[in-house]
Design an enzyme around this catalytic site. Sequence first.
Site, PDB file in Angstrom:
ATOM      1  N   LYS A  13       0.868  -1.304   0.067  1.00 18.21           N
ATOM      2  CA  LYS A  13      -0.055   0.179   0.083  1.00 18.21           C
ATOM      3  C   LYS A  13       1.110   1.326  -0.070  1.00 18.21           C
ATOM      4  O   LYS A  13       0.503   2.170  -0.610  1.00 18.21           O
ATOM      5  CB  LYS A  13      -0.950   0.029   1.284  1.00 18.21           C
ATOM      6  CG  LYS A  13      -1.925  -0.979   1.249  1.00 18.21           C
ATOM      7  CD  LYS A  13      -2.928  -0.695   2.358  1.00 18.21           C
ATOM      8  CE  LYS A  13      -2.256  -0.810   3.695  1.00 18.21           C
ATOM      9  NZ  LYS A  13      -1.898  -2.264   4.481  1.00 18.21           N
ATOM     10  N   ARG A  93     -10.837   0.765   7.312  1.00 15.57           N
ATOM     11  CA  ARG A  93     -10.463  -0.647   7.632  1.00 15.57           C
ATOM     12  C   ARG A  93     -11.555  -1.564   7.650  1.00 15.57           C
ATOM     13  O   ARG A  93     -11.266  -2.894   7.959  1.00 15.57           O
ATOM     14  CB  ARG A  93      -9.670  -0.581   8.979  1.00 15.57           C
ATOM     15  CG  ARG A  93      -8.193  -0.302   9.115  1.00 15.57           C
ATOM     16  CD  ARG A  93      -7.366  -1.160   8.401  1.00 15.57           C
ATOM     17  NE  ARG A  93      -6.308  -1.723   9.125  1.00 15.57           N
ATOM     18  CZ  ARG A  93      -5.017  -0.710   9.177  1.00 15.57           C
ATOM     19  NH1 ARG A  93      -4.997   0.318   8.611  1.00 15.57           N
ATOM     20  NH2 ARG A  93      -4.034  -1.163   9.997  1.00 15.57           N
ATOM     21  N   ARG A 132      10.838  -6.688   6.472  1.00  9.45           N
ATOM     22  CA  ARG A 132      11.077  -5.168   6.663  1.00  9.45           C
ATOM     23  C   ARG A 132      11.450  -5.180   8.071  1.00  9.45           C
ATOM     24  O   ARG A 132      11.090  -5.934   9.112  1.00  9.45           O
ATOM     25  CB  ARG A 132       9.978  -4.552   6.123  1.00  9.45           C
ATOM     26  CG  ARG A 132       8.737  -4.710   6.804  1.00  9.45           C
ATOM     27  CD  ARG A 132       7.675  -3.712   6.277  1.00  9.45           C
ATOM     28  NE  ARG A 132       6.353  -3.836   6.887  1.00  9.45           N
ATOM     29  CZ  ARG A 132       5.178  -3.472   6.592  1.00  9.45           C
ATOM     30  NH1 ARG A 132       5.009  -2.883   5.375  1.00  9.45           N
ATOM     31  NH2 ARG A 132       4.087  -3.671   7.217  1.00  9.45           N
ATOM     32  N   ARG A 134      10.786  -2.678  10.540  1.00  6.38           N
ATOM     33  CA  ARG A 134      10.029  -1.667  11.404  1.00  6.38           C
ATOM     34  C   ARG A 134       9.887  -2.333  12.813  1.00  6.38           C
ATOM     35  O   ARG A 134       9.565  -3.457  12.980  1.00  6.38           O
ATOM     36  CB  ARG A 134       8.662  -1.383  11.048  1.00  6.38           C
ATOM     37  CG  ARG A 134       8.404   0.157  10.665  1.00  6.38           C
ATOM     38  CD  ARG A 134       7.190   0.599   9.840  1.00  6.38           C
ATOM     39  NE  ARG A 134       6.174  -0.373  10.155  1.00  6.38           N
ATOM     40  CZ  ARG A 134       5.014  -0.358   9.549  1.00  6.38           C
ATOM     41  NH1 ARG A 134       4.904   0.421   8.167  1.00  6.38           N
ATOM     42  NH2 ARG A 134       4.071  -1.260   9.707  1.00  6.38           N
ATOM     43  N   ARG A 145      -2.301  -8.808  12.847  1.00  2.23           N
ATOM     44  CA  ARG A 145      -2.787  -7.864  11.982  1.00  2.23           C
ATOM     45  C   ARG A 145      -3.414  -8.538  10.776  1.00  2.23           C
ATOM     46  O   ARG A 145      -4.542  -7.989  10.196  1.00  2.23           O
ATOM     47  CB  ARG A 145      -1.546  -7.005  11.419  1.00  2.23           C
ATOM     48  CG  ARG A 145      -1.186  -6.134  12.503  1.00  2.23           C
ATOM     49  CD  ARG A 145      -0.659  -4.756  11.811  1.00  2.23           C
ATOM     50  NE  ARG A 145      -0.035  -3.813  12.886  1.00  2.23           N
ATOM     51  CZ  ARG A 145       0.987  -3.384  12.906  1.00  2.23           C
ATOM     52  NH1 ARG A 145       1.787  -3.697  12.140  1.00  2.23           N
ATOM     53  NH2 ARG A 145       1.057  -2.587  13.785  1.00  2.23           N
TER      54      ARG A 145
END
Length: 188
Positions: A13, A93, A132, A134, A145
């Site tokens: 996204k 969402r 990734r 983060r 999630r």
Amino acid sequence: MKLVILGGPGAGKGTQAARLCQQLGITSISTGDVLRQAIAAPQTPEEAALGERVKPYFQQGELVPDPLMIEFMRLRLLQPDVSQGWLLEGYPRTAFQAEELDFLLDDLTQRLDWAIWLEVSESVLIDRCLGRSRSDDHPELIQRRIQVLYETTLPMLDYYDYRKRLLRINGEQLIEQVADDILTQLRG
Ligand code: AMP
């Protein structure tokens, strides 16, 4: 042009939003980033207050309650930097938020053009998230999630599909190809 981009964590996204906004000259609004900043490095007392309220949900991978998010979006869409159009990333969402967004836009005499759905399988989402770095991307949170995605985001697709505003894009392709497909469909 007024757009929303939808997809799971790691669906691409953010990457596609940045490209689209540059190409179309519109402003990107990422709710995840705004909340992340409000928690970690608020710039104003209002932002700090928002950060405190959303922190418990954010840190557990739970959705922030709708009334808080809806209020936040109302304030954000009244800012002058969005007058040329916008692309929302991370909002709506839920089907409820999608409906609330339409009500809000009615109030502002605006209309959403398209909801772009980046289709990516669960296994690819997990691999991408683990790749990734983060700080909030640890495995349990990623799993939660993705679960939240299936519970709340998928019903929203029906909402946009029924209203003939859903663009389905294969998000497992190379970044360039995904970007091309989006632009082709938007222009078609
Ligand atoms: P993201 O970076 O988009 O994955 O968002 C990170 C976290 O921010 C989510 O796990 C939620 O806690 C919160 N969040 C972001 N957007 C929303 C939204 N539209 N509604 C509720 N919670 C949200």
